[in-house]
Design a protein around this motif. Sequence first.
Motif, PDB file in Angstrom:
ATOM      1  N   MET A 188      61.007  30.293  48.381  1.00  0.00           N
ATOM      2  CA  MET A 188      60.876  31.432  49.282  1.00  0.00           C
ATOM      3  C   MET A 188      60.145  32.585  48.610  1.00  0.00           C
ATOM      4  O   MET A 188      59.914  33.610  49.229  1.00  0.00           O
ATOM      5  N   ALA A 189      59.811  32.436  47.337  1.00  0.00           N
ATOM      6  CA  ALA A 189      59.124  33.497  46.596  1.00  0.00           C
ATOM      7  C   ALA A 189      57.975  32.882  45.805  1.00  0.00           C
ATOM      8  O   ALA A 189      58.140  32.511  44.644  1.00  0.00           O
ATOM      9  N   PRO A 190      56.791  32.764  46.421  1.00  0.00           N
ATOM     10  CA  PRO A 190      55.658  32.121  45.747  1.00  0.00           C
ATOM     11  C   PRO A 190      55.295  32.721  44.391  1.00  0.00           C
ATOM     12  O   PRO A 190      54.786  32.023  43.526  1.00  0.00           O
ATOM     13  N   TYR A 191      55.579  33.996  44.180  1.00  0.00           N
ATOM     14  CA  TYR A 191      55.245  34.607  42.890  1.00  0.00           C
ATOM     15  C   TYR A 191      56.144  34.101  41.760  1.00  0.00           C
ATOM     16  O   TYR A 191      55.884  34.363  40.595  1.00  0.00           O
ATOM     17  N   LEU A 192      57.201  33.360  42.103  1.00  0.00           N
ATOM     18  CA  LEU A 192      58.121  32.820  41.102  1.00  0.00           C
ATOM     19  C   LEU A 192      57.974  31.318  40.913  1.00  0.00           C
ATOM     20  O   LEU A 192      58.887  30.663  40.414  1.00  0.00           O
ATOM     21  N   THR A 193      56.846  30.758  41.306  1.00  0.00           N
ATOM     22  CA  THR A 193      56.665  29.313  41.196  1.00  0.00           C
ATOM     23  C   THR A 193      55.371  28.960  40.458  1.00  0.00           C
ATOM     24  O   THR A 193      54.388  29.699  40.491  1.00  0.00           O
ATOM     25  N   GLY A 194      55.412  27.828  39.782  1.00  0.00           N
ATOM     26  CA  GLY A 194      54.236  27.233  39.150  1.00  0.00           C
ATOM     27  C   GLY A 194      53.405  28.173  38.303  1.00  0.00           C
ATOM     28  O   GLY A 194      53.912  28.918  37.467  1.00  0.00           O
ATOM     29  N   ASP A 195      52.094  28.113  38.520  1.00  0.00           N
ATOM     30  CA  ASP A 195      51.149  28.939  37.761  1.00  0.00           C
ATOM     31  C   ASP A 195      51.373  30.431  37.991  1.00  0.00           C
ATOM     32  O   ASP A 195      51.127  31.247  37.100  1.00  0.00           O
TER      33      ASP A 195
ATOM     34  N   LEU B 242      54.256  31.956  38.342  1.00  0.00           N
ATOM     35  CA  LEU B 242      55.331  32.373  37.439  1.00  0.00           C
ATOM     36  C   LEU B 242      54.815  32.482  36.011  1.00  0.00           C
ATOM     37  O   LEU B 242      55.100  33.462  35.312  1.00  0.00           O
ATOM     38  N   THR B 243      54.021  31.524  35.586  1.00  0.00           N
ATOM     39  CA  THR B 243      53.456  31.547  34.236  1.00  0.00           C
ATOM     40  C   THR B 243      52.653  32.824  34.007  1.00  0.00           C
ATOM     41  O   THR B 243      52.796  33.478  32.974  1.00  0.00           O
ATOM     42  N   GLU B 244      51.820  33.180  34.962  1.00  0.00           N
ATOM     43  CA  GLU B 244      51.009  34.395  34.847  1.00  0.00           C
ATOM     44  C   GLU B 244      51.867  35.658  34.895  1.00  0.00           C
ATOM     45  O   GLU B 244      51.629  36.606  34.148  1.00  0.00           O
ATOM     46  N   ASN B 245      52.852  35.674  35.742  1.00  0.00           N
ATOM     47  CA  ASN B 245      53.666  36.878  35.908  1.00  0.00           C
ATOM     48  C   ASN B 245      54.580  37.128  34.717  1.00  0.00           C
ATOM     49  O   ASN B 245      54.846  38.277  34.369  1.00  0.00           O
ATOM     50  N   VAL B 246      55.037  36.073  34.071  1.00  0.00           N
ATOM     51  CA  VAL B 246      55.870  36.230  32.875  1.00  0.00           C
ATOM     52  C   VAL B 246      55.087  36.910  31.754  1.00  0.00           C
ATOM     53  O   VAL B 246      55.643  37.701  30.986  1.00  0.00           O
ATOM     54  N   LYS B 247      53.790  36.665  31.688  1.00  0.00           N
ATOM     55  CA  LYS B 247      52.942  37.291  30.661  1.00  0.00           C
ATOM     56  C   LYS B 247      52.969  38.814  30.769  1.00  0.00           C
ATOM     57  O   LYS B 247      52.808  39.515  29.782  1.00  0.00           O
ATOM     58  N   LYS B 248      53.194  39.327  31.961  1.00  0.00           N
ATOM     59  CA  LYS B 248      53.205  40.770  32.187  1.00  0.00           C
ATOM     60  C   LYS B 248      54.425  41.438  31.554  1.00  0.00           C
ATOM     61  O   LYS B 248      54.479  42.648  31.417  1.00  0.00           O
TER      62      LYS B 248
END
Length: 109
Positions: free
Chosen positions: A3-10, A12-18
């Motif tokens: 239900m939260a695309p920003y927390l899935t797959g690539d 999530l990988t990109e957002n964790v870097k932030k």
Amino acid sequence: QQMAPYLTGDNLTENVKKLQALEEEAAAMKVTPATLSLAWLHAQGEDVFPIPGTTKVANLQSNVAAAQLALQLPKETVDKIGPPDAKTIAGDRYPAMFQPLCYESKTKQ
């Protein structure tokens, strides 16, 4: 997470870097990223007063520690962590079927 695309797959990988700057600063200060994050919010100005909810004494103590940390948080640390920029978050907040119902989507029409 579906239900939260920003927390899935690539995304999530990109957002964790932030979070890297926050995690590095927290480790250097020997506090948790959550404590530093709350201190950062407190340091945003006298008109910003986060009110975290808690049911555990340990979390209350952590929240008080964050407020105390905010009083001595160097401006360089505040600047290094930086403000979040929603435009740089990878992925949508909601699934495509819900996007048209979002306030942001309605304001673009």
